[in-house]
Write an enzyme that holds these catalytic residues in place. Structure first.
Site, PDB file in Angstrom:
ATOM      1  N   THR A 190      68.930  20.527   2.765  1.00 49.82           N
ATOM      2  CA  THR A 190      69.942  19.778   3.485  1.00 49.82           C
ATOM      3  C   THR A 190      71.604  19.987   2.966  1.00 49.82           C
ATOM      4  O   THR A 190      71.691  20.662   2.023  1.00 49.82           O
ATOM      5  CB  THR A 190      69.788  18.283   3.168  1.00 49.82           C
ATOM      6  OG1 THR A 190      70.610  17.412   3.583  1.00 49.82           O
ATOM      7  CG2 THR A 190      69.509  17.898   1.687  1.00 49.82           C
ATOM      8  N   ASP A 191      72.166  19.701   4.171  1.00 52.50           N
ATOM      9  CA  ASP A 191      73.683  19.694   3.760  1.00 52.50           C
ATOM     10  C   ASP A 191      74.193  18.768   2.805  1.00 52.50           C
ATOM     11  O   ASP A 191      75.333  18.880   2.393  1.00 52.50           O
ATOM     12  CB  ASP A 191      74.694  19.469   5.198  1.00 52.50           C
ATOM     13  CG  ASP A 191      74.416  18.403   5.614  1.00 52.50           C
ATOM     14  OD1 ASP A 191      73.720  17.292   5.300  1.00 52.50           O
ATOM     15  OD2 ASP A 191      75.209  18.057   6.803  1.00 52.50           O
ATOM     16  N   GLU A 192      73.347  17.662   2.439  1.00 51.98           N
ATOM     17  CA  GLU A 192      73.955  16.601   1.581  1.00 51.98           C
ATOM     18  C   GLU A 192      73.969  16.952   0.217  1.00 51.98           C
ATOM     19  O   GLU A 192      74.537  16.395  -0.763  1.00 51.98           O
ATOM     20  CB  GLU A 192      72.716  15.244   1.491  1.00 51.98           C
ATOM     21  CG  GLU A 192      72.828  14.779   2.914  1.00 51.98           C
ATOM     22  CD  GLU A 192      72.013  13.200   2.952  1.00 51.98           C
ATOM     23  OE1 GLU A 192      71.767  12.736   1.976  1.00 51.98           O
ATOM     24  OE2 GLU A 192      71.742  12.760   4.188  1.00 51.98           O
TER      25      GLU A 192
ATOM     26  N   LYS B 292      66.768  16.862  -3.994  1.00 47.78           N
ATOM     27  CA  LYS B 292      66.913  18.246  -3.028  1.00 47.78           C
ATOM     28  C   LYS B 292      67.757  19.330  -3.562  1.00 47.78           C
ATOM     29  O   LYS B 292      67.356  20.273  -3.752  1.00 47.78           O
ATOM     30  CB  LYS B 292      67.469  17.825  -1.784  1.00 47.78           C
ATOM     31  CG  LYS B 292      66.589  16.953  -0.596  1.00 47.78           C
ATOM     32  CD  LYS B 292      65.365  17.594  -0.348  1.00 47.78           C
ATOM     33  CE  LYS B 292      65.334  18.853   0.527  1.00 47.78           C
ATOM     34  NZ  LYS B 292      64.167  19.221   1.170  1.00 47.78           N
TER      35      LYS B 292
ATOM     36  N   TYR C 256      68.151  10.849  -3.143  1.00 52.10           N
ATOM     37  CA  TYR C 256      67.618  11.796  -2.361  1.00 52.10           C
ATOM     38  C   TYR C 256      68.304  13.290  -2.456  1.00 52.10           C
ATOM     39  O   TYR C 256      67.737  14.232  -2.649  1.00 52.10           O
ATOM     40  CB  TYR C 256      67.709  11.401  -0.870  1.00 52.10           C
ATOM     41  CG  TYR C 256      67.528  12.359   0.386  1.00 52.10           C
ATOM     42  CD1 TYR C 256      66.273  12.994   0.487  1.00 52.10           C
ATOM     43  CD2 TYR C 256      68.485  13.053   0.950  1.00 52.10           C
ATOM     44  CE1 TYR C 256      66.147  14.186   1.157  1.00 52.10           C
ATOM     45  CE2 TYR C 256      68.327  14.090   1.876  1.00 52.10           C
ATOM     46  CZ  TYR C 256      67.174  14.502   2.107  1.00 52.10           C
ATOM     47  OH  TYR C 256      67.168  15.607   2.964  1.00 52.10           O
TER      48      TYR C 256
HETATM   49  P1  NAD Z   1      60.035  13.541   7.430  1.00 50.55           P
HETATM   50  O1  NAD Z   1      60.263  12.319   6.409  1.00 50.55           O
HETATM   51  O2  NAD Z   1      60.131  13.129   8.945  1.00 50.55           O
HETATM   52  O3  NAD Z   1      58.763  14.337   7.233  1.00 50.55           O
HETATM   53  C1  NAD Z   1      58.381  14.684   5.819  1.00 50.55           C
HETATM   54  C2  NAD Z   1      56.911  15.231   6.015  1.00 50.55           C
HETATM   55  O4  NAD Z   1      56.345  15.612   4.747  1.00 50.55           O
HETATM   56  C3  NAD Z   1      55.848  14.080   6.152  1.00 50.55           C
HETATM   57  O5  NAD Z   1      54.941  14.717   7.163  1.00 50.55           O
HETATM   58  C4  NAD Z   1      54.976  13.616   5.008  1.00 50.55           C
HETATM   59  O6  NAD Z   1      53.758  13.276   5.232  1.00 50.55           O
HETATM   60  C5  NAD Z   1      55.223  15.006   4.178  1.00 50.55           C
HETATM   61  N1  NAD Z   1      55.124  14.769   2.667  1.00 50.55           N
HETATM   62  C6  NAD Z   1      55.849  13.885   2.132  1.00 50.55           C
HETATM   63  N2  NAD Z   1      55.366  14.107   0.642  1.00 50.55           N
HETATM   64  C7  NAD Z   1      54.488  15.126   0.736  1.00 50.55           C
HETATM   65  C8  NAD Z   1      53.518  15.372  -0.321  1.00 50.55           C
HETATM   66  N3  NAD Z   1      53.612  14.810  -1.441  1.00 50.55           N
HETATM   67  N4  NAD Z   1      52.481  16.588   0.067  1.00 50.55           N
HETATM   68  C9  NAD Z   1      52.504  16.813   1.177  1.00 50.55           C
HETATM   69  N5  NAD Z   1      53.235  16.431   2.453  1.00 50.55           N
HETATM   70  C10 NAD Z   1      54.172  15.312   2.059  1.00 50.55           C
HETATM   71  O7  NAD Z   1      61.119  14.580   7.081  1.00 50.55           O
HETATM   72  P2  NAD Z   1      61.953  15.446   7.954  1.00 50.55           P
HETATM   73  O8  NAD Z   1      63.218  14.695   8.468  1.00 50.55           O
HETATM   74  O9  NAD Z   1      61.272  16.166   8.979  1.00 50.55           O
HETATM   75  O10 NAD Z   1      62.594  16.592   6.908  1.00 50.55           O
HETATM   76  C11 NAD Z   1      61.713  17.862   6.696  1.00 50.55           C
HETATM   77  C12 NAD Z   1      62.446  18.392   5.794  1.00 50.55           C
HETATM   78  O11 NAD Z   1      63.933  18.838   6.067  1.00 50.55           O
HETATM   79  C13 NAD Z   1      62.780  17.796   4.312  1.00 50.55           C
HETATM   80  O12 NAD Z   1      62.860  18.733   3.306  1.00 50.55           O
HETATM   81  C14 NAD Z   1      64.306  17.244   4.626  1.00 50.55           C
HETATM   82  O13 NAD Z   1      64.919  17.175   3.173  1.00 50.55           O
HETATM   83  C15 NAD Z   1      65.006  18.566   5.310  1.00 50.55           C
HETATM   84  N6  NAD Z   1      66.058  18.113   6.261  1.00 50.55           N
HETATM   85  C16 NAD Z   1      65.999  17.267   7.102  1.00 50.55           C
HETATM   86  C17 NAD Z   1      66.900  16.868   7.572  1.00 50.55           C
HETATM   87  C18 NAD Z   1      67.130  15.575   8.859  1.00 50.55           C
HETATM   88  O14 NAD Z   1      68.040  15.483   9.467  1.00 50.55           O
HETATM   89  N7  NAD Z   1      66.003  15.070   8.969  1.00 50.55           N
HETATM   90  C19 NAD Z   1      68.323  17.639   7.730  1.00 50.55           C
HETATM   91  C20 NAD Z   1      68.250  18.690   7.000  1.00 50.55           C
HETATM   92  C21 NAD Z   1      66.975  18.830   6.061  1.00 50.55           C
HETATM   93  O1  DAU Z   2      72.384  15.581   6.504  1.00 47.39           O
HETATM   94  C1  DAU Z   2      71.153  15.983   6.556  1.00 47.39           C
HETATM   95  C2  DAU Z   2      70.387  14.471   6.089  1.00 47.39           C
HETATM   96  O2  DAU Z   2      70.416  13.682   7.378  1.00 47.39           O
HETATM   97  C3  DAU Z   2      68.848  14.900   5.712  1.00 47.39           C
HETATM   98  O3  DAU Z   2      68.740  15.487   4.758  1.00 47.39           O
HETATM   99  C4  DAU Z   2      68.123  13.432   5.617  1.00 47.39           C
HETATM  100  O4  DAU Z   2      66.779  13.797   5.344  1.00 47.39           O
HETATM  101  C5  DAU Z   2      68.391  12.558   6.902  1.00 47.39           C
HETATM  102  O5  DAU Z   2      67.659  11.426   6.649  1.00 47.39           O
HETATM  103  C6  DAU Z   2      70.022  12.483   7.255  1.00 47.39           C
HETATM  104  O6  DAU Z   2      70.308  11.669   6.175  1.00 47.39           O
HETATM  105  P1  DAU Z   2      71.452  10.432   6.638  1.00 47.39           P
HETATM  106  O7  DAU Z   2      71.425   9.386   5.573  1.00 47.39           O
HETATM  107  O8  DAU Z   2      72.721  11.100   7.097  1.00 47.39           O
HETATM  108  O9  DAU Z   2      70.827   9.560   7.893  1.00 47.39           O
HETATM  109  P2  DAU Z   2      70.454   8.345   8.641  1.00 47.39           P
HETATM  110  O10 DAU Z   2      69.825   8.438   9.776  1.00 47.39           O
HETATM  111  O11 DAU Z   2      69.759   7.429   7.561  1.00 47.39           O
HETATM  112  O12 DAU Z   2      72.096   7.568   8.530  1.00 47.39           O
HETATM  113  C7  DAU Z   2      72.963   8.242   9.438  1.00 47.39           C
HETATM  114  C8  DAU Z   2      74.519   7.416   9.189  1.00 47.39           C
HETATM  115  O13 DAU Z   2      73.899   6.333   9.881  1.00 47.39           O
HETATM  116  C9  DAU Z   2      74.530   7.340   7.699  1.00 47.39           C
HETATM  117  O14 DAU Z   2      76.131   7.333   7.507  1.00 47.39           O
HETATM  118  C10 DAU Z   2      74.212   5.842   7.621  1.00 47.39           C
HETATM  119  C11 DAU Z   2      74.227   5.212   8.899  1.00 47.39           C
HETATM  120  N1  DAU Z   2      73.222   4.048   9.202  1.00 47.39           N
HETATM  121  C12 DAU Z   2      71.968   4.458   9.229  1.00 47.39           C
HETATM  122  C13 DAU Z   2      70.982   3.500   9.391  1.00 47.39           C
HETATM  123  C14 DAU Z   2      69.552   3.793   8.966  1.00 47.39           C
HETATM  124  C15 DAU Z   2      73.735   2.770   9.713  1.00 47.39           C
HETATM  125  O15 DAU Z   2      74.990   2.505   9.914  1.00 47.39           O
HETATM  126  N2  DAU Z   2      72.780   2.027   9.938  1.00 47.39           N
HETATM  127  C16 DAU Z   2      71.381   2.221   9.947  1.00 47.39           C
HETATM  128  O16 DAU Z   2      70.758   1.516  10.226  1.00 47.39           O
END
Ligand code: NAD
Ligand code: DAU
Length: 347
Positions: free
Chosen positions: A129-131, A158, A154
């Protein structure tokens, strides 16, 4: 190739699995997932009978589960997405994030290191992730060379997993690749995250909880474009390199919520301005990172990748998907999620 895709039942993982199963009939795709609250096997109903698709219910924190999957399917490649992914949950309970994201990743690295001693071609693609880069001020973009500065449990977990992946490349020569992506949105996104939460609350006339003043900025990318970037990097990226993934699409949270309100008023035939009345400014997230923004120049210049659609198109498709898939929503929001929602936002 026999590819172990971890976390393939989650949001991004299911898009990656679907893309690979359909596009590469000669590859064996093994979806390895524990099916936590965030994983849903029905996300892949449309491809579950394909002959090149296999599902294994397993836990990356259990090294025997991982080893068995490697043996049973003669795994030659890994795309690692399994993780605990929600920042708010990491603030509530950091331990599970260390276990899954750090120890789980280490288990995979260890098994890959011991199994891939045959001199053949292998790839361990770590999805991050970019975080990990921390928080930006008003200017600048995250580059691959930006120093890591994670600030939430988180992102700390990562960042730690990224460091271990790089350590296995430098120390043991494990053939790793890494991608660091910005915020994804699209279908099958678990409704604890901003965009699906807002879509469903607008639909159900519930309050729209915006943290702080809504001034935090995120850089949004359509999930299928992230899957295409992973495909590109997995196949053509250089070993030992990391690639930033993003689409230069920054939005202040409050502006994004306004835009969603307008879009949904149109789609639901509500008078203009109806949904905006649901917005409530609530207590800010602890340590809330102000701004993320990705420079994806390296990926574009080196591997010729670009996002395929605009945010307006992607968001419209996403809203339509949620409106048309209420059964899926009912499924994932019943049970444990109700308790989480009430704890976060009240009834
Ligand atoms: P998600 O939470 O939707 O899915 C995570 C999946 O991992 C689920 O299917 C869960 O069952 C599985 N999992 C969790 N713990 C596990 C374990 N111990 N063993 C096997 N499986 C397990 O997450 P996502 O948003 O799809 O993110 C996927 C990946 O991409 C993560 O590594 C996250 O850090 C990264 N990522 C997410 C975002 C985003 O915006 N969502 C952006 C950049 C990177
Ligand atoms: O940048 C990549 C990341 O983006 C991934 O690595 C993470 O897995 C993914 O969950 C996401 O993280 P964020 O914290 O940026 O996403 P989230 O959707 O939780 O929140 C987006 C923005 O909105 C953040 O600034 C918090 C705000 N927010 C979120 C929720 C859930 C609100 O204002 N209200 C809310 O109820």
């Amino acid at each position: 190739m026999n590819i172990l895709v971890t976390g393939g039942a989650g949001f991004i993982g299911s898009h990656v699995v679907r893309r690979f199963v359909k596009k590469y009939p000669d590859y064996k795709i093994v979806n390895f997932d524990k099916l936590t609250y965030a994983g849903n096997i029905h996300n892949l109903q449309d491809i579950e009978n394909e002959s090149n698709y296999h599902f294994v219910k397993g836990d990356i924190c259990n090294i025997e589960d991982v080893r068995n999957a490697f043996h049973n399917f003669h795994i030659t490649h890994v795309i690692h997405l399994a993780a605990e992914s929600h920042v708010d949950r990491s603030i509530d309970g950091p331990m599970q994030f260390a276990m899954t994201n750090v120890i789980g990743t280490l288990n995979l690295l260890e098994v890959a290191r011991s199994e891939w001693q045959d001199g053949k071609d292998h790839v361990f693609h770590h999805v991050s992730t970019d975080e990990v880069y921390g928080s930006l001020g008003e200017d600048g973009l995250f580059q691959e060379t930006t120093a890591y500065d994670p600030r939430s449990p988180y992102s700390a977990s990562k960042a730690s997993s990224d460091h271990f992946v790089n350590a296995y490349f430098h120390t043991y020569g494990l053939p790793v690749k890494m991608s660091n992506c910005s915020n994804n949105y699209g279908s099958h996104h678990f409704p604890e995250k901003l965009i699906p939460l807002m879509i469903l609350n607008i639909l159900n006339n519930k309050e729209l909880p915006v943290y702080g003043k809504g001034e935090n900025i995120r850089d949004w990318l359509w999930v299928e474009d992230h899957a295409s970037a992973i495909d590109t990097i997995f196949h053509n990226g250089r070993i030992g390199e990391s690639y930033n993934v993003g689409g230069l699409n920054e939005w202040k949270n409050i502006e994004l919520v306004h835009f969603l309100c307008e879009l949904m008023d149109q789609k639901l035939n509500r008078p203009e301005g109806t949904s905006k009345q649901l917005i409530r400014f609530v207590k800010d997230r602890a340590g809330h990172d102000l701004r993320y923004a990705i420079d994806a120049q390296k990926l574009e210049a080196e591997l010729n990748w670009k996002p395929s659609i605009t945010f307006e198109e992607g968001l419209s498709k996403t809203v339509d998907w949620y409106l048309e898939n209420q059964e899926w929503v009912k499924n994932v929001t019943s049970g444990e999620y109700q308790e989480y929602y009430e704890k976060m936002y009240g009834k």
